[in-house]
Design an enzyme around this catalytic site. Sequence first.
Site, mmCIF file in Angstrom:
data_model
loop_
_atom_site.group_PDB
_atom_site.id
_atom_site.type_symbol
_atom_site.label_atom_id
_atom_site.label_comp_id
_atom_site.label_asym_id
_atom_site.label_seq_id
_atom_site.Cartn_x
_atom_site.Cartn_y
_atom_site.Cartn_z
ATOM 1 C CB SER A 138 -0.869 -0.011 1.261
ATOM 2 O OG SER A 138 -1.526 1.228 1.439
ATOM 3 C CE1 TYR A 151 -5.275 -1.769 4.296
ATOM 4 C CE2 TYR A 151 -4.055 0.269 4.002
ATOM 5 C CZ TYR A 151 -4.660 -0.849 3.468
ATOM 6 O OH TYR A 151 -4.636 -1.059 2.113
HETATM 7 P P1 NAP Z 1 -11.802 -5.180 -1.431
HETATM 8 O O1 NAP Z 1 -12.663 -5.072 -2.647
HETATM 9 O O2 NAP Z 1 -12.387 -4.907 -0.095
HETATM 10 O O3 NAP Z 1 -11.093 -6.584 -1.484
HETATM 11 C C1 NAP Z 1 -10.526 -7.192 -0.349
HETATM 12 C C2 NAP Z 1 -10.541 -8.679 -0.585
HETATM 13 O O4 NAP Z 1 -9.983 -9.347 0.560
HETATM 14 C C3 NAP Z 1 -11.976 -9.192 -0.735
HETATM 15 O O5 NAP Z 1 -12.001 -10.242 -1.639
HETATM 16 C C4 NAP Z 1 -12.265 -9.659 0.678
HETATM 17 O O6 NAP Z 1 -13.328 -10.579 0.774
HETATM 18 C C5 NAP Z 1 -10.935 -10.305 1.001
HETATM 19 N N1 NAP Z 1 -10.840 -10.592 2.410
HETATM 20 C C6 NAP Z 1 -11.017 -9.734 3.442
HETATM 21 N N2 NAP Z 1 -10.937 -10.388 4.612
HETATM 22 C C7 NAP Z 1 -10.706 -11.693 4.306
HETATM 23 C C8 NAP Z 1 -10.535 -12.864 5.081
HETATM 24 N N3 NAP Z 1 -10.631 -12.835 6.409
HETATM 25 N N4 NAP Z 1 -10.314 -14.039 4.445
HETATM 26 C C9 NAP Z 1 -10.279 -14.087 3.112
HETATM 27 N N5 NAP Z 1 -10.428 -13.012 2.308
HETATM 28 C C10 NAP Z 1 -10.647 -11.830 2.919
HETATM 29 O O7 NAP Z 1 -10.612 -4.141 -1.549
HETATM 30 P P2 NAP Z 1 -9.363 -4.073 -2.545
HETATM 31 O O8 NAP Z 1 -9.050 -2.646 -2.668
HETATM 32 O O9 NAP Z 1 -9.584 -4.876 -3.754
HETATM 33 O O10 NAP Z 1 -8.234 -4.721 -1.631
HETATM 34 C C11 NAP Z 1 -7.353 -5.721 -2.082
HETATM 35 C C12 NAP Z 1 -5.986 -5.492 -1.483
HETATM 36 O O11 NAP Z 1 -5.459 -4.252 -1.983
HETATM 37 C C13 NAP Z 1 -5.977 -5.363 0.032
HETATM 38 O O12 NAP Z 1 -4.828 -6.003 0.567
HETATM 39 C C14 NAP Z 1 -5.881 -3.861 0.252
HETATM 40 O O13 NAP Z 1 -5.319 -3.532 1.489
HETATM 41 C C15 NAP Z 1 -4.980 -3.498 -0.901
HETATM 42 N N6 NAP Z 1 -4.953 -2.087 -1.268
HETATM 43 C C16 NAP Z 1 -6.064 -1.471 -1.762
HETATM 44 C C17 NAP Z 1 -5.997 -0.135 -2.098
HETATM 45 C C18 NAP Z 1 -7.157 0.619 -2.664
HETATM 46 O O14 NAP Z 1 -7.042 1.844 -2.866
HETATM 47 N N7 NAP Z 1 -8.295 0.002 -2.934
HETATM 48 C C19 NAP Z 1 -4.800 0.566 -1.947
HETATM 49 C C20 NAP Z 1 -3.693 -0.095 -1.443
HETATM 50 C C21 NAP Z 1 -3.787 -1.425 -1.107
HETATM 51 P P3 NAP Z 1 -14.830 -10.025 1.061
HETATM 52 O O15 NAP Z 1 -15.330 -9.541 -0.262
HETATM 53 O O16 NAP Z 1 -15.525 -11.235 1.573
HETATM 54 O O17 NAP Z 1 -14.709 -8.927 2.054
#
Ligand code: NAP
Length: 246
Positions: A138, A151
């Site tokens: 991140s 986080y």
């Molecule tokens: P997201 O749509 O909320 O996706 C998160 C994913 O992780 C979902 O599939 C979620 O499942 C899964 N997850 C959460 N808790 C879990 C658990 N206990 N066991 C298994 N799976 C679990 O958000 P995203 O932005 O795509 O996030 C993906 C990654 O990118 C994360 O590591 C996040 O920190 C990172 N990231 C995102 C951003 C951004 O701007 N969006 C920036 C930097 C880093 P559910 O759908 O069931 O919740």
Amino acid sequence: MNAFSLSGRKALVTGANAGIGQAIAVAMARAGAEVVCAGRRSCGETVAMIGDAGGVAGEVIVDFADPMAGASLFEGANIDILVNNAGIIRRADCIDFTEEDWDAVMDVNAKAVFFTSQAFAKGVFARGGQGKIVNIASLLSFQGGIRVPSYTTSKHGVAGLTRILANEWTARGINVNAIAPGYIATSNTQALRDDPDRSAAILDRIPAGRWGRPDDIAETAVYLAAPASDYVSGAILNVDGGWLAR
Ligand code: NAP
């Protein structure tokens, strides 16, 4: 040889049901990989998207609320590529932040990443194979952020883990890298996009002039899983529309 092809490879993507993980799973399948979509709920939509595009995918249910849950994911599965994407975020002022919100985030975002990577590496080493790990870090692997102490700590941890695992495993055949996404429009950032002041302030700072899309991250993940990146290990690649250059 196409250095960007994943043909003949098998990838496991955590959190593949939505957002960035879904985009990575689809892009890896498009690049030729067989993909195991891992989620705490069904990844059926992602599996169908891959099938519709002529790719091969399956799914496995795993909930990293138990950070050791990934330990048995790789037995007999011959996985070559692990994408540690699953992650959560909890928001509250540091002065009010609870132990529950601290532990929940650290378990999924940091402890599970380490022990899932360990299980993956045991499988690769046991069969004398080669592997690639792509962690999702991140901007908060480098910056402090606001109201997200667990986080920020967990994502600084992902950066450190990427480096120590690269130190220990690159010589043994596993490259370990991370992507640091900028502000990507997924459910992870919904609260920010719903806040007009925060949303405008963020957009104003992004040199690319727009929020990122999951696809912006997906093709970088394909690169870090493909032969094109065979001499890249321990890197944390910012895919942030230029945010960190400001
Ligand atoms: P997201 O749509 O909320 O996706 C998160 C994913 O992780 C979902 O599939 C979620 O499942 C899964 N997850 C959460 N808790 C879990 C658990 N206990 N066991 C298994 N799976 C679990 O958000 P995203 O932005 O795509 O996030 C993906 C990654 O990118 C994360 O590591 C996040 O920190 C990172 N990231 C995102 C951003 C951004 O701007 N969006 C920036 C930097 C880093 P559910 O759908 O069931 O919740």
